[in-house]
Design a protein around this motif. Sequence first.
Motif, PDB file in Angstrom:
ATOM      1  N   ASP A  61       0.850  -1.191   0.000  1.00 34.16           N
ATOM      2  CA  ASP A  61       0.000   0.000   0.000  1.00 34.16           C
ATOM      3  C   ASP A  61       0.883   1.237   0.000  1.00 34.16           C
ATOM      4  O   ASP A  61       1.524   1.551   0.998  1.00 34.16           O
ATOM      5  CB  ASP A  61      -0.891  -0.027   1.245  1.00 34.16           C
ATOM      6  CG  ASP A  61      -1.874   1.138   1.274  1.00 34.16           C
ATOM      7  OD1 ASP A  61      -1.776   2.036   0.411  1.00 34.16           O
ATOM      8  OD2 ASP A  61      -2.736   1.148   2.172  1.00 34.16           O
ATOM      9  N   ALA A  62       0.925   1.942  -1.125  1.00 34.99           N
ATOM     10  CA  ALA A  62       1.820   3.096  -1.268  1.00 34.99           C
ATOM     11  C   ALA A  62       1.420   4.262  -0.378  1.00 34.99           C
ATOM     12  O   ALA A  62       2.215   5.175  -0.146  1.00 34.99           O
ATOM     13  CB  ALA A  62       1.848   3.546  -2.724  1.00 34.99           C
ATOM     14  N   THR A  63       0.185   4.253   0.113  1.00 33.34           N
ATOM     15  CA  THR A  63      -0.254   5.367   0.949  1.00 33.34           C
ATOM     16  C   THR A  63       0.119   5.187   2.414  1.00 33.34           C
ATOM     17  O   THR A  63      -0.075   6.099   3.215  1.00 33.34           O
ATOM     18  CB  THR A  63      -1.786   5.547   0.856  1.00 33.34           C
ATOM     19  OG1 THR A  63      -2.429   4.418   1.452  1.00 33.34           O
ATOM     20  CG2 THR A  63      -2.222   5.721  -0.578  1.00 33.34           C
ATOM     21  N   LYS A  64       0.624   4.014   2.773  1.00 34.45           N
ATOM     22  CA  LYS A  64       0.922   3.746   4.173  1.00 34.45           C
ATOM     23  C   LYS A  64       2.423   3.596   4.387  1.00 34.45           C
ATOM     24  O   LYS A  64       3.102   2.885   3.652  1.00 34.45           O
ATOM     25  CB  LYS A  64       0.209   2.482   4.638  1.00 34.45           C
ATOM     26  CG  LYS A  64       0.358   2.204   6.133  1.00 34.45           C
ATOM     27  CD  LYS A  64      -0.363   0.925   6.532  1.00 34.45           C
ATOM     28  CE  LYS A  64      -0.142   0.592   8.000  1.00 34.45           C
ATOM     29  NZ  LYS A  64      -0.725  -0.721   8.370  1.00 34.45           N
ATOM     30  N   VAL A  65       2.932   4.284   5.386  1.00 40.45           N
ATOM     31  CA  VAL A  65       4.337   4.220   5.765  1.00 40.45           C
ATOM     32  C   VAL A  65       4.412   4.042   7.272  1.00 40.45           C
ATOM     33  O   VAL A  65       3.637   4.660   8.021  1.00 40.45           O
ATOM     34  CB  VAL A  65       5.096   5.497   5.342  1.00 40.45           C
ATOM     35  CG1 VAL A  65       6.454   5.587   6.014  1.00 40.45           C
ATOM     36  CG2 VAL A  65       5.263   5.531   3.829  1.00 40.45           C
ATOM     37  N   THR A  66       5.329   3.224   7.717  1.00 37.16           N
ATOM     38  CA  THR A  66       5.523   3.033   9.146  1.00 37.16           C
ATOM     39  C   THR A  66       6.745   3.803   9.603  1.00 37.16           C
ATOM     40  O   THR A  66       7.871   3.470   9.222  1.00 37.16           O
ATOM     41  CB  THR A  66       5.671   1.548   9.496  1.00 37.16           C
ATOM     42  OG1 THR A  66       4.496   0.843   9.082  1.00 37.16           O
ATOM     43  CG2 THR A  66       5.871   1.362  11.000  1.00 37.16           C
TER      44      THR A  66
END
Length: 529
Positions: free
Chosen positions: A38-43
């Motif tokens: 998911d390119a919209t999610k970053v941790t």
Amino acid sequence: MSKKTRYTAAATVAVAATLGGTIAAGSVAGAATAAQPDATKVTTVEGPVRGAVSGDVRTFQGIPYAAPPIGDLRWKSPRPVTPWSAPLDARKPGSACPQPADQPIAVPGTNGEDCLYLNVTTPAKTGKRLPVIVWIHGGSFVYGDGATYKAAKLASRGKAVVVTVNYRLGVFGFLSHPGLRAPANLGLQDQQAALGWVRRNAAAFGGDARNVTIMGQSGGGYSVCAQLASPGARGLFDKAIVQSAGCVGEDGSMSLKQAHANGIATAKALGWDGAADADAYLRSAKTADLVKATAAGHGGYRPVVDGKVLPLAPARALATGRFNRVPVLHGSTHDEMSGPVGAEETRTGKPLTAAGYATEVTKVFGDDAAAVLAEYPAGSHGSPGATLSAVLTDSAWSAPAFDTQRVLARHVPVYAYDFADADAPYFKGVPRPKSFSLGTGHMVDLAYLFENDLFEPLNERQARLSDTVISYWSRFARTGRPNGHGTPAWRRFTPRDAYVQKLSSGKDGIGRTDFAADHHYTFWTSLRK
């Protein structure tokens, strides 16, 4: 320089985190395939964030990089943010920091003093680790925010991760009062906390945490000068871009004595009578009342030489070599003061006359006025208004810029520029004077780097210059040198060769310029003796 009044330039350990999304095994027609992340999610180290994809960039806005400086944390050094586990909605910017609303560049806040947020723009497809550019906005240390400067083009064309930062402003970020039990330079400390966040989290967004460039214009440029001189910023950045700020000029900092005097004046404006405990009085004040008491305009707040965050004034630090030594790209606009001079003409409806020009020069330069008038006759730049703009630009901006480049070049690689587009875009809805062209005034160069709603759109020729400037800036961020395939050569500024690159649209608009001669540097130097 003797004068009745002095004109000064107005307004300063990578921890890798994995990309969000999981690789899930599935079966389609009996064959195992992998789900796309998911390119919209970053941790991030502090917790997951969910942004948005638009065209060829991803944006993540309103990410807290420090605890809200509210309640007991007002006028405290930035503290770590409380980690979170559920994805944080990062599709809208966080609140701007409190500020007066009396200038067009003011950005209204929406959440009081809870404002320590940053924004990340990165190419949708990152590939290898990208250089990171951290933008510190200007606004005389009183106005502005990070989210106003949209960085889609800078990120996508420049192939860079761009981080824009909020930091405490005015009375909240740069107040010093002898009775206030608080450290100085909280705004600078906020910037350092944001840079620490970048070191921890750049890799999660596709950036190289060991290749960070800090970049700022006007007050943001003076902030970069201060970070060059601040021990607390050591190791937090690898290169610096300074736009429209002379690190060795008069506006880069103020003494603790000056800051205390300003702090006392601010407290009195708030209603403090001098007898009550100043610390308790100020801490109990409402946010809105503190904003009203803030010294608005362009001269009330500066980084403070406090002996701790800023042990030396930037000018002294650079002159003695006691600063964070990194490559520096430094410059100014050719017509820094055209806007204020033009605004006076549009306000009155009358062009400045030769007699009016002489009056203004005398008002500003006092005993040196005769020498200035001899060096800059009223019609020498086409009209009295244009000549006054040149005088104020050269004395307060261009000479300090050249001083800065000369001092820096003794210690670090320097690339110098003069942004000189003859008919640059201007602020939307603001009338232009009729008696002279504004050229490239203060702040207008930012229209070539960011998508900012303050400015008129670029025409086709200006858009090509924008492409070139972004190429130069991003290459410098990547390698420490702006040169590369497809752009005119740009040589280093050295003690033996004061090379300055002219940046202008049109044929032959980019190349070497005799900056010192164009801006009468020798003359202004002679007045200091």
